[in-house]
Design an enzyme around this catalytic site. Structure first.
Site, PDB file in Angstrom:
ATOM      1  N   GLU A 236      40.597  57.092  19.817  1.00 13.84           N
ATOM      2  CA  GLU A 236      39.603  56.456  18.947  1.00 13.84           C
ATOM      3  C   GLU A 236      40.207  56.080  17.592  1.00 13.84           C
ATOM      4  O   GLU A 236      39.938  55.007  17.047  1.00 13.84           O
ATOM      5  CB  GLU A 236      38.403  57.382  18.753  1.00 13.84           C
TER       6      GLU A 236
ATOM      7  N   ASP B  15      45.222  53.571  24.034  1.00 12.26           N
ATOM      8  CA  ASP B  15      45.827  54.575  24.921  1.00 12.26           C
ATOM      9  C   ASP B  15      47.299  54.776  24.572  1.00 12.26           C
ATOM     10  O   ASP B  15      47.797  55.909  24.511  1.00 12.26           O
ATOM     11  CB  ASP B  15      45.712  54.136  26.378  1.00 12.26           C
TER      12      ASP B  15
END
EC number: 3.4.24.84
Length: 478
Positions: free
Chosen positions: A315, A397
């Site tokens: 995030e 990611d």
């Protein structure tokens, strides 16, 4: 700007043509979009009938979990099929039999009775000089009457979704009392915020002339920025309890991660998502100089500390790479395009007349009809945005990976997939059109994850006593 105004004027004059079959066009767009989405859902349903675990997940997911995920996906498909048919029939009926105009006349009569205005004379009512018996009040009353009718019609589907479908698969945690309390709060919130915002929206269009789209765009941008501040402070607490994350390993490590990335962490809170659902999540919100991280209690309970860190690193990767700002910029650009194009249709007499408005052109109705006309463009924009956001997800990611969370990111993604019973595989056309995130197998491949053990049996581990208290503060970690 003069060139843009000339374009708008020319386009408006060209499109205000009684020969254009607006009702046929809009109905065709609605049916076409419904047919496309139903076809894509059917393709996905074929994937959900597979019995074999995808090759990329055969070492991580056991057969029982995979079968349950597939069954959950099929149940959602069937529910979506029934609710979709209902909504399609309802929309076509409203368009075919001029439902907007009928409700406009009805709410005009209600307003006339409530304010002592002329009975049954909607044309005279619209010319009222006072706010409470003028077009703005009439438009707001129409909007809330329409919204209330939509809510009532959708209530059986909402009830079934929570108390049958979600209940069957162990996700629903809310009581019937909480369900209706949330409903009442939502309606009250819609009234409390909708009246001033809707009034401002209509007032700007009415008072700023041909350039209203520019002022409306600036107003909407200010509203979005204000919502970023207000939503977590005033709105979320109306529905959920937010508490500071208690001292312990997780709290220390999250603060260390934020410090390392120079993330302006102001608050670190836990949200009681478990009182409504067993689904898990985490997010951050706030202004550029002061952010808040919110972690679902279900995520803390079912994940190891480093797995929660890995999710938060993902995030924060969005923040570090400016993804939030990019999306705001794209949204702002698209809003400008929409409002500018709306100025072409806002006084299109042929469009209003096609749906039963012969003597009036209520702006709120014009905006709704304009959005119906714009629906094919919305489908294209949705597709483009999904492609863009999936790219961002891969980048986030990779960011988490570079922070040293390779294994933890992979296992956390797998656990979230299992906890939420998300589809383990997807048809490529369906996922391209519908998913803003890459499917699990794509993300694991990009991470380079390989494993020779099952990841997902954390409930059995918990029962065996593998879950320990996080610093004795009541939060859990594996």
């Amino acid at each position: 700007m003069d060139l843009l105004r000339r374009f708008i004027g020319t386009a408006a004059a060209t499109l205000d043509n009684p020969a254009i079959p607006w009702k046929v066009l809009i109905t065709t767009f609605a049916v076409g979009e419904y047919a496309l989405e139903t076809y894509l859902s059917y393709r996905q349903y074929q994937v959900l009938q597979r019995k074999k675990i995808p090759v990329q997940l055969k070492e991580e997911i056991d057969q029982k979990t995979f079968d349950k995920s597939q069954a959950y996906g099929r149940a959602k498909f069937k529910f979506g099929l029934v609710s979709g048919v209902f909504n399609m029939v309802k929309s076509l009926a409203v368009l075919r039999w001029n439902g907007y105009a009928w409700l406009w006349s009805l709410t005009g009569i209600w307003l006339a009775k409530a304010t002592g205005g002329p009975m049954g004379s909607i044309g005279l009512l619209a010319q009222g000089t006072k706010w409470y018996n003028g077009t703005i009040a009439h438009s707001l009353l129409w909007t809330f009457a329409f919204s209330f009718a939509e809510t009532l019609l959708s209530l059986p589907f909402s009830y079934y979704h929570h108390f049958v479908l979600e209940e069957t698969y162990g996700f629903n945690k809310q009581t019937l009392a909480l369900f209706f309390t949330d409903l009442l709060k939502s309606q009250a919130l819609a009234l409390g915020l909708g009246i001033p915002i809707g009034s401002a929206f209509l007032y700007i269009i009415d008072r700023t002339g041909e350039s209203f789209f520019l002022y409306l765009w600036l107003f909407t941008l200010a509203l979005q920025l204000g919502a970023i501040t207000i939503y977590p402070i005033l709105i979320v607490p109306l529905f959920n309890k937010l508490t500071p994350l208690e001292p312990g390993t997780l709290r220390d490590r999250v603060h260390a991660l934020a410090d390392k990335l120079k993330f302006p962490l102001g608050e670190l809170q836990v949200i009681d998502g478990s009182k409504r659902s067993a689904h898990s999540n985490a997010y951050f919100t706030g202004l550029p100089w002061k952010k808040k991280i919110v972690i679902y209690d279900t995520l803390i309970e079912k994940s190891e500390v480093k797995e929660v860190e890995a999710i938060l690193a993902h995030e924060l990767g969005h923040w570090k790479m400016g993804h939030t700002t990019q999306l705001l910029g794209i949204s702002a650009g698209y809003l400008f395009f929409v409002f500018m194009l709306f100025s072409v249709f806002v006084r299109n007499g042929s469009l209003y007349e096609a749906f039963g408005f012969w003597s009036q052109q209520p702006t709120i109705i014009g905006f709704i009809l304009f959005n119906e006309v714009l629906s094919p463009t919305d489908a294209v924009v949705k597709l483009g945005m999904n492609v863009w956001t999936r790219r961002m997800e891969f980048q986030a990611d990779e960011f988490s990976l570079k922070q040293g969370y390779a294994a933890e990111l992979a296992t956390s993604l797998i656990k979230l997939q299992i906890q939420n019973l998300s589809a383990m595989d997807a048809d490529w056309m369906y996922s391209t059109y519908n998913y803003s995130h890459p499917i699990l197998t794509e993300r694991l491949k990009a991470i380079g994850w390989t494993s020779d053990r099952k990841v997902g049996n954390y409930e059995e581990k918990k029962a065996a006593g593998a879950v320990a208290a996080n610093g004795g503060a009541g939060h859990k970690e594996l």
